[in-house]
Design a protein around this motif. Structure first.
Motif, PDB file in Angstrom:
ATOM      1  N   GLU A 403       0.830  -1.200   0.000  1.00  0.00           N
ATOM      2  CA  GLU A 403       0.000   0.000   0.000  1.00  0.00           C
ATOM      3  C   GLU A 403       0.867   1.253   0.000  1.00  0.00           C
ATOM      4  O   GLU A 403       2.033   1.223   0.393  1.00  0.00           O
ATOM      5  CB  GLU A 403      -0.921   0.010   1.224  1.00  0.00           C
ATOM      6  N   GLN A 404       0.276   2.358  -0.421  1.00  0.00           N
ATOM      7  CA  GLN A 404       0.982   3.632  -0.421  1.00  0.00           C
ATOM      8  C   GLN A 404       0.803   4.341   0.916  1.00  0.00           C
ATOM      9  O   GLN A 404      -0.195   4.143   1.615  1.00  0.00           O
ATOM     10  CB  GLN A 404       0.446   4.535  -1.538  1.00  0.00           C
ATOM     11  N   SER A 405       1.782   5.170   1.248  1.00  0.00           N
ATOM     12  CA  SER A 405       1.717   6.011   2.444  1.00  0.00           C
ATOM     13  C   SER A 405       2.013   7.453   2.051  1.00  0.00           C
ATOM     14  O   SER A 405       2.720   7.717   1.071  1.00  0.00           O
ATOM     15  CB  SER A 405       2.733   5.552   3.500  1.00  0.00           C
ATOM     16  N   LEU A 406       1.470   8.365   2.817  1.00  0.00           N
ATOM     17  CA  LEU A 406       1.710   9.787   2.617  1.00  0.00           C
ATOM     18  C   LEU A 406       2.269  10.375   3.900  1.00  0.00           C
ATOM     19  O   LEU A 406       1.669  10.238   4.970  1.00  0.00           O
ATOM     20  CB  LEU A 406       0.402  10.500   2.243  1.00  0.00           C
ATOM     21  N   VAL A 407       3.441  11.014   3.793  1.00  0.00           N
ATOM     22  CA  VAL A 407       4.015  11.751   4.917  1.00  0.00           C
ATOM     23  C   VAL A 407       3.811  13.233   4.632  1.00  0.00           C
ATOM     24  O   VAL A 407       4.332  13.766   3.645  1.00  0.00           O
ATOM     25  CB  VAL A 407       5.505  11.429   5.107  1.00  0.00           C
ATOM     26  N   PHE A 408       3.045  13.882   5.488  1.00  0.00           N
ATOM     27  CA  PHE A 408       2.645  15.270   5.277  1.00  0.00           C
ATOM     28  C   PHE A 408       3.406  16.181   6.227  1.00  0.00           C
ATOM     29  O   PHE A 408       3.369  16.000   7.446  1.00  0.00           O
ATOM     30  CB  PHE A 408       1.144  15.411   5.517  1.00  0.00           C
ATOM     31  N   ILE A 409       4.121  17.145   5.657  1.00  0.00           N
ATOM     32  CA  ILE A 409       4.779  18.184   6.451  1.00  0.00           C
ATOM     33  C   ILE A 409       4.696  19.469   5.651  1.00  0.00           C
ATOM     34  O   ILE A 409       5.157  19.537   4.516  1.00  0.00           O
ATOM     35  CB  ILE A 409       6.241  17.815   6.804  1.00  0.00           C
ATOM     36  N   ASN A 410       4.077  20.473   6.221  1.00  0.00           N
ATOM     37  CA  ASN A 410       3.831  21.702   5.452  1.00  0.00           C
ATOM     38  C   ASN A 410       5.020  22.656   5.548  1.00  0.00           C
ATOM     39  O   ASN A 410       4.900  23.804   5.977  1.00  0.00           O
ATOM     40  CB  ASN A 410       2.555  22.381   5.939  1.00  0.00           C
ATOM     41  N   ARG A 411       6.182  22.139   5.135  1.00  0.00           N
ATOM     42  CA  ARG A 411       7.406  22.947   5.168  1.00  0.00           C
ATOM     43  C   ARG A 411       8.346  22.425   4.093  1.00  0.00           C
ATOM     44  O   ARG A 411       8.856  21.316   4.190  1.00  0.00           O
ATOM     45  CB  ARG A 411       8.058  22.848   6.552  1.00  0.00           C
ATOM     46  N   ARG A 412       8.532  23.207   3.058  1.00  0.00           N
ATOM     47  CA  ARG A 412       9.391  22.757   1.967  1.00  0.00           C
ATOM     48  C   ARG A 412      10.845  23.102   2.248  1.00  0.00           C
ATOM     49  O   ARG A 412      11.161  23.810   3.205  1.00  0.00           O
ATOM     50  CB  ARG A 412       8.938  23.358   0.638  1.00  0.00           C
ATOM     51  N   GLY A 413      11.737  22.599   1.402  1.00  0.00           N
ATOM     52  CA  GLY A 413      13.160  22.796   1.604  1.00  0.00           C
ATOM     53  C   GLY A 413      13.778  21.643   2.382  1.00  0.00           C
ATOM     54  O   GLY A 413      13.123  20.646   2.695  1.00  0.00           O
ATOM     55  N   TYR A 414      15.059  21.780   2.705  1.00  0.00           N
ATOM     56  CA  TYR A 414      15.770  20.731   3.432  1.00  0.00           C
ATOM     57  C   TYR A 414      15.651  20.930   4.935  1.00  0.00           C
ATOM     58  O   TYR A 414      15.334  20.005   5.682  1.00  0.00           O
ATOM     59  CB  TYR A 414      17.245  20.721   3.016  1.00  0.00           C
TER      60      TYR A 414
END
Length: 719
Positions: A403-414
């Motif tokens: 199955e697929q998973s989604l990791v959500f973090i509302n902060r782009r960049g490194y």
């Protein structure tokens, strides 16, 4: 040459006579017709010009304004100019490549200018495709009749304006059979369908449906009903990246679609605008800018994800496309449907008190249960690059199940910042009061420090600029660092990152989402753009990192945004199969936002939030305007706002308003310009605008001779 032509500036050469422009004096009558023309300049009022024949309001004209040529729009004919007649310049050319803008479009622009307190020219012109407001598109040897006639020379172009819609090209394929509605959808469909046949009740509805409940199917059926009546449909979406998937669905079911968003080329946008404005396109699908396209046979407006802040323009005319869509529907007597799993509190309140029809879809269309939401307490957890053991274990389990998973973090960049552990130095923008974000490029071989406010980009220092220590390290995590860690932690997994950095090139977002839907990704790492509207068939797990960052923000709307964001991203899981779960990592699991999320109980959250806002006198129980000022020095901006405040307090119209102190913005300096704000609030909308109308005239005069730029925002979303 007519008498009126002698009033033009003798040093300004006449416009070249093109097929798209009728030069002044070409059909002279000898009389002077004074015209009020709107121009896109930051000055109040309209500007007087003269012509020798009448010009219909809504017609674009070429004029000289100071040392430059501009395209303006005729608003009205005047009996006499507001200035000395001898100083009035002549219209250089009437642009006849388009008919005048229709009356309903002009009414909407007039309302927007009045409600948002902007000059008419700053409403009428910027909402047009760029080529329709560029003098260079009509002048010189390369003009070739102007942009409209160049577009019309493309094969298969129709020339009608507002006539019957021709058969759409490429619609000879067999449309897919609509799915069978469940009982709840059927009831909702009958209720909404009543609006299309003018049954009693409001012509505006809130379609409140949980994620995966089939709101899009009802949009499609309503659209088909409108098309069967010979009408056009305006379908608004909040994000550019939602458009391709929805376009595919709409085109497959209904056929003749024009698409508009800001990532289209100038020519593509013009052609879509023309197809819709001429009545050739039956459905206009687009982001907020599509609201201002004239539609001669408009019969239905749908605003999907109506709560989304992307519907609010944040520069120039700071309008809400959702609110203007409601006004446009009311003005034309056209049904409007606002759809969301997490309605804005303003919309929810109006629906609950009966101003809008309330139509509910409380369960998923395919009878799949909503995912289980688990709160993972991070206060005592042993974190590995920001991940709790529970989340890592769940990721591994889903990989094992295919199955697929989604990791959500509302902060782009490194990483959000680069830091020196020895002396505490952190990377900051030289031009803004903000940290610079570490970004990774070229497969990780190159890094830059980027300011997300002014865009300035520099190479990271090799050693600490303050103490010289070479051991400076990234602090915190963004999508790039999460992607890197997961690649190391799960080396066999196919990991795909989708954020603003990964989708800069045209078509890149569509290509990345196509990979996800084709099953070519095991773990998806993304920001808020992955949380809206997408139907992931195999997504069994959503993990949320760093949600607490919004929990204690200064803006009173932050909890509402957090709830909507997490509810939307949670709703991506388990849409086609049961057993899905959402893990939210938090230091504050007892917070009301998270507790309501556990049970997917929007009503519980909304009623509690409304009760709190009513007690504090906050919107929607009050109405606000935000006056902002920008200057090289903060003191100048604050002094200007302080004087403006004193003026407002002295006005009799200010008696019913609360006028707060001027304060610096949270990010005070951006690109070496310092910023401050002044909040004005009133219990009634009428009381607020009664103050604003005379006050902003005084504010404009107050700004004369100062090196201060100012602006007003009505119904601000961020304070």
């Amino acid at each position: 040459m007519s008498t009126c032509e002698n009033t033009s500036d003798p040093e300004t050469p006449p416009a070249s006579a093109t097929a798209a422009g009728v030069p002044a004096g070409s059909a002279g009558t000898g009389q002077c017709i004074y015209l009020a023309v709107a121009l896109d300049v930051p000055l109040p009022g309209l500007f007087d010009y003269v012509h020798d024949v009448p010009v219909v309001p809504g017609t674009r004209v070429l004029v000289s304004f100071g040392p430059r040529r501009m395209i303006g729009m005729v608003w009205a004919q005047r009996e006499a100019p507001a200035i000395e007649a001898g100083r009035v310049k002549a219209i250089e050319a009437v642009l006849d490549d388009l008919p005048p803008m229709p009356a309903d479009w002009m009414r909407m622009a007039d309302f927007a200018a009045g409600y948002y307190h902007r000059p008419l020219g700053e409403v009428l012109l910027p909402v047009l495709p760029a080529s329709l407001r560029k003098p260079s598109a009509y002048l010189g040897p390369r003009a070739a009749g102007g942009p409209v006639r160049r577009a019309d020379r493309r094969p298969g172009r129709a020339r009608a304006w507002g006539g019957e819609s021709p058969a759409a090209a490429g619609t000879d394929t067999v449309a897919p059979i609509p799915p069978v509605l469940n009982a709840e959808q059927s009831a909702a469909w009958q209720d909404l369908r009543g609006m299309m046949s003018a049954q009693p009740g409001p012509g505006l509805a809130l379609l409140h449906g949980v994620t995966g409940s089939g709101k899009t199917e009802l949009y499609l059926r309503l659209a088909a009903e409108a098309l069967a009546q010979g009408r056009q449909v305006l379908l608004l979406v909040p994000e550019i990246n939602l458009t391709p998937q929805l376009e595919h669905i709409v085109r497959g079911r209904l056929g003749n679609v024009a698409v508009m968003h800001s990532k289209l080329s100038e020519g593509e946008r013009l052609r879509a605008w023309l197809r819709a404005a001429r009545g050739e396109a039956e459905i206009l699908l687009g982001t907020r800018l599509a609201l201002f396209v004239p539609l001669p046979r408009l019969g239905l407006i749908v605003v999907d994800e109506e709560h989304d802040t992307s519907y609010k323009q944040q520069e120039g005319l700071r309008y809400s496309a959702r609110d203007l869509a409601v006004w446009r529907g009311h003005d034309l007597g056209v049904p409007v449907v606002l759809g969301s799993a997490t309605p804005s509190l303003e919309t929810w309140r109006r629906a609950r008190r009966g101003d809008y029809r309330y139509v509910s879809l409380s369960r998923r269309a395919l009878a799949q249960p909503l995912p289980e939401v688990r709160l993972v307490d991070t206060r005592r957890a042993q974190l590995e690059q920001g991940f709790t053991p529970q989340l890592l274990t769940s990721l591994e389990a889903r990989l094992g199940q295919g199955e697929q998973s989604l990791v959500f973090i509302n902060r782009r960049g490194y990483a959000p910042v680069l830091r020196c552990a020895s002396c505490g130095w952190v990377s900051q923008c030289a031009r803004c009061t903000a940290y610079t974000v570490l970004h990774r490029h070229a497969g990780g071989r190159r890094h830059t420090l980027q300011c997300h406010h002014c865009g300035d980009c520099t190479a990271p220092p090799r050693a600490c600029p303050d103490c010289g220590d070479q051991d400076i390290q990234p602090m915190g995590r963004g999508t790039q660092r999460i992607e890197e860690f997961l690649g190391e932690r799960f080396p066999g997994a196919r990991i795909l990152r989708i954020d603003a950095d990964a989708t800069r090139r045209k078509g890149s977002a569509e290509a990345l989402f196509s990979k996800v839907h084709a099953g070519e990704a095991d773990i998806l790492v993304g920001t808020q753009m992955v949380s809206k509207g997408h139907d992931y068939a195999r997504l069994g797990l959503v993990g949320v990192l760093n949600a607490d960052a919004m929990l204690f923000a200064q803006d009173f709307r932050a909890p509402e945004r957090l709830f909507a964001q997490l509810m939307q991203v949670a709703g991506r899981a388990g849409r086609r199969a049961g057993g899905a779960e959402v893990l939210i990592q938090t230091d504050y699991p007892e917070q009301a936002v998270y507790q309501a999320l556990r049970t997917h109980d929007y009503a519980r959250f909304a009623e509690a939030a409304l009760a709190e806002r009513e007690e504090l006198g906050l919107p929607p129980f009050s109405h606000q305007a935000l006056l902002t000022a920008q200057a090289r020095h903060l003191r100048d901006a604050l002094d200007f706002l302080g004087e403006a405040r004193a003026v407002a307090q002295a006005m009799p119209e200010g008696a019913g308003a609360r006028i707060y102190d001027a304060v610096p913005l949270r990010v005070v300096r951006v690109a070496n310009i310092e910023r401050a704000q002044l909040l004005v609030e009133a219990d009634g909308r009428g009381a607020l605008h009664r103050l604003l109308r005379p006050w902003l005239v005084e504010v404009h005069d107050l700004a004369q001779g100062r090196s201060v730029r100012w602006g007003i925002e009505i119904d601000p979303l961020e304070i």
